[in-house]
Design a protein around this motif. Structure first.
Motif, mmCIF file in Angstrom:
data_model
loop_
_atom_site.group_PDB
_atom_site.id
_atom_site.type_symbol
_atom_site.label_atom_id
_atom_site.label_comp_id
_atom_site.label_asym_id
_atom_site.label_seq_id
_atom_site.Cartn_x
_atom_site.Cartn_y
_atom_site.Cartn_z
ATOM 1 N N GLN A 2 0.823 -1.201 0.000
ATOM 2 C CA GLN A 2 0.000 0.000 0.000
ATOM 3 C C GLN A 2 0.863 1.258 0.000
ATOM 4 O O GLN A 2 0.532 2.257 -0.651
ATOM 5 C CB GLN A 2 -0.936 0.006 1.219
ATOM 6 N N LYS A 3 1.997 1.202 0.717
ATOM 7 C CA LYS A 3 2.887 2.368 0.753
ATOM 8 C C LYS A 3 3.476 2.655 -0.630
ATOM 9 O O LYS A 3 3.639 3.810 -1.018
ATOM 10 C CB LYS A 3 4.009 2.139 1.772
ATOM 11 N N VAL A 4 3.794 1.596 -1.372
ATOM 12 C CA VAL A 4 4.317 1.772 -2.732
ATOM 13 C C VAL A 4 3.227 2.341 -3.632
ATOM 14 O O VAL A 4 3.472 3.252 -4.437
ATOM 15 C CB VAL A 4 4.845 0.433 -3.292
ATOM 16 N N THR A 5 2.012 1.820 -3.494
ATOM 17 C CA THR A 5 0.880 2.327 -4.280
ATOM 18 C C THR A 5 0.647 3.808 -4.004
ATOM 19 O O THR A 5 0.429 4.602 -4.926
ATOM 20 C CB THR A 5 -0.393 1.525 -3.952
ATOM 21 N N ASP A 6 0.704 4.187 -2.730
ATOM 22 C CA ASP A 6 0.496 5.593 -2.362
ATOM 23 C C ASP A 6 1.574 6.486 -2.969
ATOM 24 O O ASP A 6 1.288 7.596 -3.443
ATOM 25 C CB ASP A 6 0.496 5.744 -0.838
ATOM 26 N N LYS A 7 2.819 6.013 -2.952
ATOM 27 C CA LYS A 7 3.911 6.793 -3.552
ATOM 28 C C LYS A 7 3.709 6.949 -5.057
ATOM 29 O O LYS A 7 3.961 8.006 -5.630
ATOM 30 C CB LYS A 7 5.262 6.119 -3.268
ATOM 31 N N LEU A 8 3.252 5.871 -5.703
ATOM 32 C CA LEU A 8 3.068 5.908 -7.148
ATOM 33 C C LEU A 8 1.921 6.843 -7.537
ATOM 34 O O LEU A 8 1.927 7.421 -8.626
ATOM 35 C CB LEU A 8 2.817 4.493 -7.676
ATOM 36 N N LYS A 9 0.945 7.001 -6.654
ATOM 37 C CA LYS A 9 -0.129 7.970 -6.903
ATOM 38 C C LYS A 9 0.413 9.396 -6.865
ATOM 39 O O LYS A 9 -0.028 10.269 -7.612
ATOM 40 C CB LYS A 9 -1.235 7.814 -5.856
ATOM 41 N N GLU A 10 1.397 9.609 -5.990
ATOM 42 C CA GLU A 10 1.939 10.953 -5.793
ATOM 43 C C GLU A 10 3.027 11.304 -6.800
ATOM 44 O O GLU A 10 3.135 12.452 -7.239
ATOM 45 C CB GLU A 10 2.501 11.068 -4.371
ATOM 46 N N TYR A 11 3.846 10.295 -7.179
ATOM 47 C CA TYR A 11 4.996 10.561 -8.045
ATOM 48 C C TYR A 11 4.894 9.763 -9.345
ATOM 49 O O TYR A 11 4.249 8.725 -9.407
ATOM 50 C CB TYR A 11 6.299 10.193 -7.331
ATOM 51 N N SER A 12 5.588 10.240 -10.374
ATOM 52 C CA SER A 12 5.571 9.561 -11.676
ATOM 53 C C SER A 12 6.468 8.335 -11.700
ATOM 54 O O SER A 12 6.244 7.411 -12.480
ATOM 55 C CB SER A 12 6.016 10.525 -12.780
ATOM 56 N N CYS A 13 7.513 8.339 -10.875
ATOM 57 C CA CYS A 13 8.477 7.236 -10.870
ATOM 58 C C CYS A 13 8.796 6.845 -9.436
ATOM 59 O O CYS A 13 9.155 7.702 -8.619
ATOM 60 C CB CYS A 13 9.750 7.649 -11.609
ATOM 61 N N VAL A 14 8.666 5.559 -9.123
ATOM 62 C CA VAL A 14 8.950 5.052 -7.778
ATOM 63 C C VAL A 14 9.873 3.841 -7.901
ATOM 64 O O VAL A 14 9.666 2.968 -8.748
ATOM 65 C CB VAL A 14 7.655 4.647 -7.039
ATOM 66 N N THR A 15 10.899 3.797 -7.043
ATOM 67 C CA THR A 15 11.862 2.697 -7.052
ATOM 68 C C THR A 15 11.819 1.950 -5.722
ATOM 69 O O THR A 15 11.965 2.564 -4.659
ATOM 70 C CB THR A 15 13.289 3.221 -7.296
ATOM 71 N N VAL A 16 11.624 0.634 -5.792
ATOM 72 C CA VAL A 16 11.639 -0.227 -4.607
ATOM 73 C C VAL A 16 13.045 -0.805 -4.472
ATOM 74 O O VAL A 16 13.555 -1.448 -5.393
ATOM 75 C CB VAL A 16 10.601 -1.361 -4.729
ATOM 76 N N ILE A 17 13.677 -0.577 -3.323
ATOM 77 C CA ILE A 17 15.077 -0.951 -3.107
ATOM 78 C C ILE A 17 15.181 -1.977 -1.983
ATOM 79 O O ILE A 17 14.514 -1.855 -0.950
ATOM 80 C CB ILE A 17 15.918 0.290 -2.743
ATOM 81 N N GLY A 18 16.034 -2.981 -2.184
ATOM 82 C CA GLY A 18 16.241 -3.966 -1.132
ATOM 83 C C GLY A 18 17.291 -4.982 -1.529
ATOM 84 O O GLY A 18 17.727 -5.028 -2.682
ATOM 85 N N PRO A 19 17.718 -5.821 -0.588
ATOM 86 C CA PRO A 19 18.702 -6.874 -0.891
ATOM 87 C C PRO A 19 18.068 -7.990 -1.717
ATOM 88 O O PRO A 19 16.844 -8.010 -1.907
ATOM 89 C CB PRO A 19 19.114 -7.368 0.503
ATOM 90 N N PRO A 20 18.869 -8.939 -2.215
ATOM 91 C CA PRO A 20 18.319 -10.047 -3.000
ATOM 92 C C PRO A 20 17.286 -10.847 -2.209
ATOM 93 O O PRO A 20 17.425 -11.033 -0.998
ATOM 94 C CB PRO A 20 19.552 -10.911 -3.309
ATOM 95 N N ALA A 21 16.243 -11.296 -2.906
ATOM 96 C CA ALA A 21 15.221 -12.189 -2.335
ATOM 97 C C ALA A 21 14.467 -11.561 -1.175
ATOM 98 O O ALA A 21 13.986 -12.254 -0.291
ATOM 99 C CB ALA A 21 15.856 -13.513 -1.895
ATOM 100 N N SER A 22 14.349 -10.228 -1.177
ATOM 101 C CA SER A 22 13.633 -9.556 -0.094
ATOM 102 C C SER A 22 12.207 -9.185 -0.488
ATOM 103 O O SER A 22 11.483 -8.590 0.303
ATOM 104 C CB SER A 22 14.395 -8.294 0.332
ATOM 105 N N GLY A 23 11.805 -9.522 -1.722
ATOM 106 C CA GLY A 23 10.429 -9.276 -2.144
ATOM 107 C C GLY A 23 10.236 -8.077 -3.050
ATOM 108 O O GLY A 23 9.100 -7.679 -3.315
#
Length: 477
Positions: A2-23
């Motif tokens: 939901q937090k990613v969805t909310d960011k994407l509503k606000e901004y044109s480009c959103v990047t999800v960052i994390g280590p390998p195999a973290s989802g």
């Protein structure tokens, strides 16, 4: 999500960052499907398919229809290491991309990127793509949320039992959920990295073939199921594997194709592949030890570039395969074979290039092997080795290429009209700039009317500005 969805509503480009195999991939794919249900057309961007031309892909899809678009980019700019060619492709068009995002309300970009990639000092100039991020390691899931994720993979009645067997604190929890859903894992044992490694080591031959071909070729195409459509190199690799370690004859092995999806293999859009790229990390050394020499001979150039290391290089990693002194020549012969097939990556974008010891060995091989020298000199690829190495910043290889081709080669340009001097000036590689200038590099304009001098100034490399201004070769062509 939901937090990613909310960011994407606000901004044109959103990047999800994390280590390998973290989802990361799971998150952007689930979010993308939600947006598809809300009327957005999903367009995946896969570098090997669009040949590192993201602007052309975005423009063509935007101009083709009036529908709202969501571009989905998984493993942005690299998996095992930073893909400097991809970084260059995105960065070269940042103004146009930025204008598209600012002026076209109906366009969104959703990205996943490994933490190690975005934190690398080679990942530069892409702040406009990664300004709005969701960091998985800073937004840990609660235990209830993790149980909810687990319920998506296994029957609810088994969740409480598996809660004691899955490492809930691990950053690889989403991957463990997928593994838990498999009928092949003994759910009486803990599910962690160690149990996965053990499972693969003890795997029967029939299932190992599936793992082997998916890892060896990155993907096992559905077309390859029919023998007449299967490349000869695939059959040769399987035949070599059978001779090495599997007690099946060739016809028996081929009857196992189409391959068993089992625990670690999944069906994708174009073929079979391993369930997660992190599984590649875990199983590579296990597979290579079990099928010694097969990978060096038949694996894709990307594996040769990223998965091997010379024993003389003191790099601590359980995910790399040692190249012994006795097989050094075979390794370099493989690089030569790739160059003959016009694939530059295993030679000029090899992970080991960061080590001076490796570069000295490579340079010695090139210098003493006339066929390798001739192969490099006769390359007719659109991608130019001098420009590729300028992206990497290795001055000793720059000097080697100039020596092979002669000084006329120093001003060779790519499809955008850029020379190696453009690239080195942008990245701030002073020693590379000096070598290029000493060998007659000119202050040429690229197709955007930019010179190396201007680019160095725009990027704050004032020492390079002075170096270019002092040379006798400053001229606008």
């Amino acid at each position: 999500m939901q937090k990613v969805t909310d960011k994407l509503k606000e901004y044109s480009c959103v990047t999800v960052i994390g280590p390998p195999a973290s989802g990361k991939s799971s998150i952007i794919h689930h979010v993308a499907l939600q947006w598809q249900n809300n009327g957005y057309e999903l367009i995946p961007i896969i570098s090997k398919h669009y040949k590192n031309k993201p602007l052309e892909l975005l423009k063509s899809n935007i101009n083709n229809s009036e529908s709202r678009k969501l571009f989905v980019v998984d493993d942005f700019c690299g998996v095992d290491n930073v893909d400097v060619v991809a970084v260059d492709a995105w960065k070269s068009h940042f103004k146009e991309l930025n204008e598209i995002l600012i002026n076209t309300v109906a366009v969104k970009i959703l990205i996943s990127c490994r933490k190690s990639i975005i934190e690398s000092n080679r990942f530069t100039g892409l702040a406009f793509m990664t300004a709005n991020t969701y960091k998985i390691d800073k937004n840990s899931l609660s235990e209830d949320e993790k149980k909810s994720i687990l319920e998506k993979y296994i029957p609810r009645e088994n969740v409480s039992k598996l809660c004691d067997l899955i490492d809930f604190k691990s950053e690889h929890f989403p991957l463990f959920c997928k593994i838990a859903a498999s009928r092949h894992i003994d759910i009486e044992e803990k599910i962690n990295i160690h149990s996965i490694e053990k499972d693969i080591s003890d795997m029967p031959d029939e299932e190992f073939i599936s793992i082997f071909v998916c890892l060896l070729f990155d993907e096992f195409s559905y077309d390859w199921i029919e023998r007449e459509k299967r490349p000869k190199r695939v059959d040769k690799a399987i035949e070599c594997l059978l001779k090495k370690c599997i007690k099946l004859d060739f016809d028996e092995a081929l009857q196992l194709l189409p391959i068993d999806t089992g625990t670690y293999v999944k069906k994708g859009r174009n073929g079979y592949s391993l369930v997660h790229k992190f599984i590649n990390d875990i199983v590579f050394v296990k597979c290579e030890k079990r099928a010694e020499g097969v990978f060096l001979q038949y694996a894709s150039p990307s594996i040769i570039a990223t998965r091997f290391r010379f024993v003389s290089i003191r790099q601590n990693s359980e995910r790399l395969m040692d190249v012994a002194i006795s097989t050094k020549k075979q390794y370099f012969e493989r690089l030569k074979k790739d160059l003959k097939n016009e694939d530059l990556d295993s030679t000029f974008h090899n992970n080991q290039l960061m080590y001076p010891t490796y570069r000295r060995k490579l340079l010695h091989y090139i210098k003493t092997n006339n066929e390798m020298t001739k192969t490099i000199k006769n390359l007719k690829t659109e991608r130019k080795p001098l420009i590729e190495i300028a992206m990497e910043g290795y001055n000793d290889l720059i000097q080697m290429l100039i020596h092979i081709h002669g000084q006329k080669y120093v001003n060779v340009t790519d499809s955008r009209g850029r020379s190696a001097l453009h690239i080195a000036a942008e990245k701030g590689y002073k020693d590379v700039v000096k070598s290029l200038l000493d060998n007659g590099a000119k202050n040429l304009k690229d197709k955007q009317d930019r010179t190396p001098l201007e680019i160095a100034h725009l990027n704050g490399h004032e020492k390079i500005v002075k170096m270019v201004m002092k040379t006798a070769y400053i001229k606008y062509m």
